[in-house]
Design an enzyme around this catalytic site. Structure first.
Site, PDB file in Angstrom:
ATOM      1  N   SER A  11      56.846  52.388  34.615  1.00  0.00           N
ATOM      2  CA  SER A  11      58.198  52.919  34.883  1.00  0.00           C
ATOM      3  C   SER A  11      59.144  51.798  35.315  1.00  0.00           C
ATOM      4  CB  SER A  11      58.112  53.973  35.995  1.00  0.00           C
ATOM      5  OG  SER A  11      57.580  53.378  37.183  1.00  0.00           O
TER       6      SER A  11
ATOM      7  N   HIS B 162      48.627  43.825  41.634  1.00  0.00           N
ATOM      8  CA  HIS B 162      48.474  44.730  42.782  1.00  0.00           C
ATOM      9  C   HIS B 162      47.043  44.798  43.269  1.00  0.00           C
ATOM     10  CE1 HIS B 162      52.448  46.857  41.497  1.00  0.00           C
ATOM     11  NE2 HIS B 162      52.649  45.677  42.041  1.00  0.00           N
TER      12      HIS B 162
ATOM     13  N   CYS C 291      35.096  39.853  59.319  1.00  0.00           N
ATOM     14  CA  CYS C 291      34.253  38.731  58.876  1.00  0.00           C
ATOM     15  C   CYS C 291      34.509  38.350  57.420  1.00  0.00           C
ATOM     16  CB  CYS C 291      32.771  39.101  59.053  1.00  0.00           C
ATOM     17  SG  CYS C 291      32.196  40.334  57.847  1.00  0.00           S
TER      18      CYS C 291
ATOM     19  N   ASN D 194      47.776  47.625  37.332  1.00  0.00           N
ATOM     20  CA  ASN D 194      46.677  48.573  37.543  1.00  0.00           C
ATOM     21  C   ASN D 194      45.564  47.923  38.356  1.00  0.00           C
ATOM     22  OD1 ASN D 194      48.188  50.328  36.023  1.00  0.00           O
ATOM     23  ND2 ASN D 194      47.144  49.828  34.114  1.00  0.00           N
ATOM     24  N   ILE D 195      44.831  48.745  39.050  1.00  0.00           N
ATOM     25  CA  ILE D 195      43.814  48.237  39.977  1.00  0.00           C
ATOM     26  C   ILE D 195      42.412  48.667  39.541  1.00  0.00           C
ATOM     27  CG2 ILE D 195      45.337  48.175  41.993  1.00  0.00           C
ATOM     28  CD1 ILE D 195      43.707  51.160  42.273  1.00  0.00           C
ATOM     29  N   ASP D 196      42.343  49.220  38.283  1.00  0.00           N
ATOM     30  CA  ASP D 196      41.112  49.885  37.850  1.00  0.00           C
ATOM     31  C   ASP D 196      40.104  48.952  37.166  1.00  0.00           C
ATOM     32  OD1 ASP D 196      43.351  51.380  35.460  1.00  0.00           O
ATOM     33  OD2 ASP D 196      42.256  49.511  35.263  1.00  0.00           O
TER      34      ASP D 196
ATOM     35  N   CYS E 195      29.250  44.223  60.300  1.00  0.00           N
ATOM     36  CA  CYS E 195      29.573  43.486  61.543  1.00  0.00           C
ATOM     37  C   CYS E 195      30.341  44.366  62.514  1.00  0.00           C
ATOM     38  CB  CYS E 195      30.422  42.240  61.195  1.00  0.00           C
ATOM     39  SG  CYS E 195      32.173  42.614  60.907  1.00  0.00           S
TER      40      CYS E 195
ATOM     41  N   CYS F 211      36.136  43.063  54.573  1.00  0.00           N
ATOM     42  CA  CYS F 211      36.114  43.292  56.022  1.00  0.00           C
ATOM     43  C   CYS F 211      37.218  42.459  56.676  1.00  0.00           C
ATOM     44  CB  CYS F 211      34.758  42.877  56.602  1.00  0.00           C
ATOM     45  SG  CYS F 211      34.750  42.962  58.405  1.00  0.00           S
TER      46      CYS F 211
HETATM   47  N1  APR Z   1      51.682  55.577  26.996  1.00  0.00           N
HETATM   48  C1  APR Z   1      52.832  54.974  27.418  1.00  0.00           C
HETATM   49  N2  APR Z   1      53.465  55.293  28.553  1.00  0.00           N
HETATM   50  C2  APR Z   1      52.910  56.260  29.315  1.00  0.00           C
HETATM   51  C3  APR Z   1      51.732  56.951  28.952  1.00  0.00           C
HETATM   52  C4  APR Z   1      51.109  56.562  27.740  1.00  0.00           C
HETATM   53  N3  APR Z   1      49.976  57.159  27.317  1.00  0.00           N
HETATM   54  N4  APR Z   1      51.447  57.866  29.924  1.00  0.00           N
HETATM   55  C5  APR Z   1      52.421  57.748  30.857  1.00  0.00           C
HETATM   56  N5  APR Z   1      53.299  56.790  30.488  1.00  0.00           N
HETATM   57  C6  APR Z   1      54.434  56.258  31.235  1.00  0.00           C
HETATM   58  C7  APR Z   1      55.199  57.269  32.062  1.00  0.00           C
HETATM   59  O1  APR Z   1      56.309  57.735  31.296  1.00  0.00           O
HETATM   60  C8  APR Z   1      55.650  56.438  33.272  1.00  0.00           C
HETATM   61  O2  APR Z   1      57.003  56.002  33.141  1.00  0.00           O
HETATM   62  O3  APR Z   1      53.859  55.356  32.161  1.00  0.00           O
HETATM   63  C9  APR Z   1      54.744  55.211  33.274  1.00  0.00           C
HETATM   64  C10 APR Z   1      53.889  55.104  34.529  1.00  0.00           C
HETATM   65  O4  APR Z   1      54.771  54.837  35.590  1.00  0.00           O
HETATM   66  P1  APR Z   1      54.199  54.803  37.086  1.00  0.00           P
HETATM   67  O5  APR Z   1      53.358  56.010  37.314  1.00  0.00           O
HETATM   68  O6  APR Z   1      55.380  54.547  37.965  1.00  0.00           O
HETATM   69  O7  APR Z   1      53.210  53.561  37.103  1.00  0.00           O
HETATM   70  P2  APR Z   1      53.562  52.029  37.289  1.00  0.00           P
HETATM   71  O8  APR Z   1      54.815  51.668  36.573  1.00  0.00           O
HETATM   72  O9  APR Z   1      52.339  51.288  36.953  1.00  0.00           O
HETATM   73  O10 APR Z   1      53.796  51.943  38.886  1.00  0.00           O
HETATM   74  C11 APR Z   1      53.941  50.655  39.444  1.00  0.00           C
HETATM   75  O11 APR Z   1      53.776  51.600  41.658  1.00  0.00           O
HETATM   76  O12 APR Z   1      52.757  53.051  43.082  1.00  0.00           O
HETATM   77  C12 APR Z   1      52.819  51.747  42.702  1.00  0.00           C
HETATM   78  O13 APR Z   1      51.120  50.196  42.948  1.00  0.00           O
HETATM   79  C13 APR Z   1      51.492  51.302  42.178  1.00  0.00           C
HETATM   80  O14 APR Z   1      51.063  49.724  40.411  1.00  0.00           O
HETATM   81  C14 APR Z   1      51.781  50.891  40.754  1.00  0.00           C
HETATM   82  C15 APR Z   1      53.279  50.610  40.785  1.00  0.00           C
END
Ligand code: APR
Length: 243
Positions: free
Chosen positions: A193, A120, A131, A103-105, A154, A128
């Site tokens: 996923s 990620h 620079c 996650n990037i948050d 810049c 930038c």
């Molecule tokens: N608790 C547990 N699992 C959850 C929940 C929850 N509350 N909500 C959703 N999920 C599961 C979904 O079933 C899904 O399989 O989280 C998974 C999220 O999968 P993605 O959306 O593919 O996210 P992620 O695995 O982090 O993706 C990897 O892909 O697009 C790039 O850079 C992006 O970091 C990201 C990377």
């Protein structure tokens, strides 16, 4: 669920080098949408256009529109959820070796987690390309109100701190995550996923190095068959019950 929670408690009781590996599902309960699965971001925005480094270098307006309209408002409002705080509690109990996040948050850090590997990158910083000056997410958003694409003072072009598709992952983060996956005794996948590499190779590295593998993910993942325990539940609910 309770039988599996007590199984998880037993595994956690005998582990003190836990790696928590989080994906977009972990921040879903903070209001940040996931990428795949029902209503995922990539079903609305084609990542090959909106989050691809080659397109970005040719025409960054796709990404910056996506960032301004879709990502910034949601990330700005997002707060850590019970899952983030449960991991901080596990760290306080001396159980966490590393948190590896896709996650990037920045929510893990905001919750007080001290040792986070951001595979990620992070949307909290923009750089930038000429620079190297760094801008915060708010400064970037302000620049975006003035012009698209946003420019550095810049005159150079800005690049988000997140890793776009087609871009290599930060080598230090990748090396640290691989090492942590090798050395942990429990690898806990939380809301991912497990389809994007090289991040998704970490659970296999851990398993091959003798760690227990627990997957907490609402949808099935390609690593389910090597997992010791699987929860088709919300990650924050499972962690809160664990704590
Ligand atoms: N608790 C547990 N699992 C959850 C929940 C929850 N509350 N909500 C959703 N999920 C599961 C979904 O079933 C899904 O399989 O989280 C998974 C999220 O999968 P993605 O959306 O593919 O996210 P992620 O695995 O982090 O993706 C990897 O892909 O697009 C790039 O850079 C992006 O970091 C990201 C990377």
């Amino acid at each position: 669920m309770d039988k599996k929670i007590s199984e998880l408690k037993k595994i956690v009781a005998t582990s003190d080098q836990i790696v928590a590996f989080t994906g977009a599902g972990f921040s879903a309960e903070s209001g940040i949408s996931t990428f795949r699965g029902t209503g995922g971001l990539w079903s609305k925005y084609d990542p090959n256009i909106y989050a691809n480094i080659n397109i970005f270098m040719q025409d960054s307006t796709y990404y910056w529109n996506f960032f301004r309209d879709e990502r910034y408002p949601v990330i700005k409002k997002a707060k850590p959820n019970d899952g983030h705080y449960a991991l901080v509690e596990l760290e306080k109990r001396g159980k966490i070796y590393r948190v590896i996040t896709q996650n990037i948050d920045g929510l893990h850090q905001e919750a007080g987690q001290s040792d986070v590997i951001e595979l990620h990158g992070s949307t909290r910083k923009t750089n930038c390309l000429s620079c190297g000056k760094t801008y915060t997410i708010d400064e970037t958003y302000k620049l975006l109100q003035k012009e698209l694409p946003p420019k550095c003072s810049c005159g150079g072009n800005l690049k988000p701190g997140t890793v776009l598709f087609g871009e290599p992952l930060p080598q230090v983060a990748l090396d640290m995550a691989s090492l942590a996956s090798k050395n942990c005794d429990l690898f806990l996948v939380l809301g991912s996923s497990l389809v994007v590499y090289p991040a998704a190779s970490m659970p296999m590295i851990a398993k091959k190095s003798g760690a227990a593998l627990v997957i907490v993910n609402i949808d099935p993942t390609p690593m389910d068959d090597i997992a010791d325990l699987i929860f088709r539940e919300s990650a924050s609910k499972v962690l809160s019950k664990l704590i």
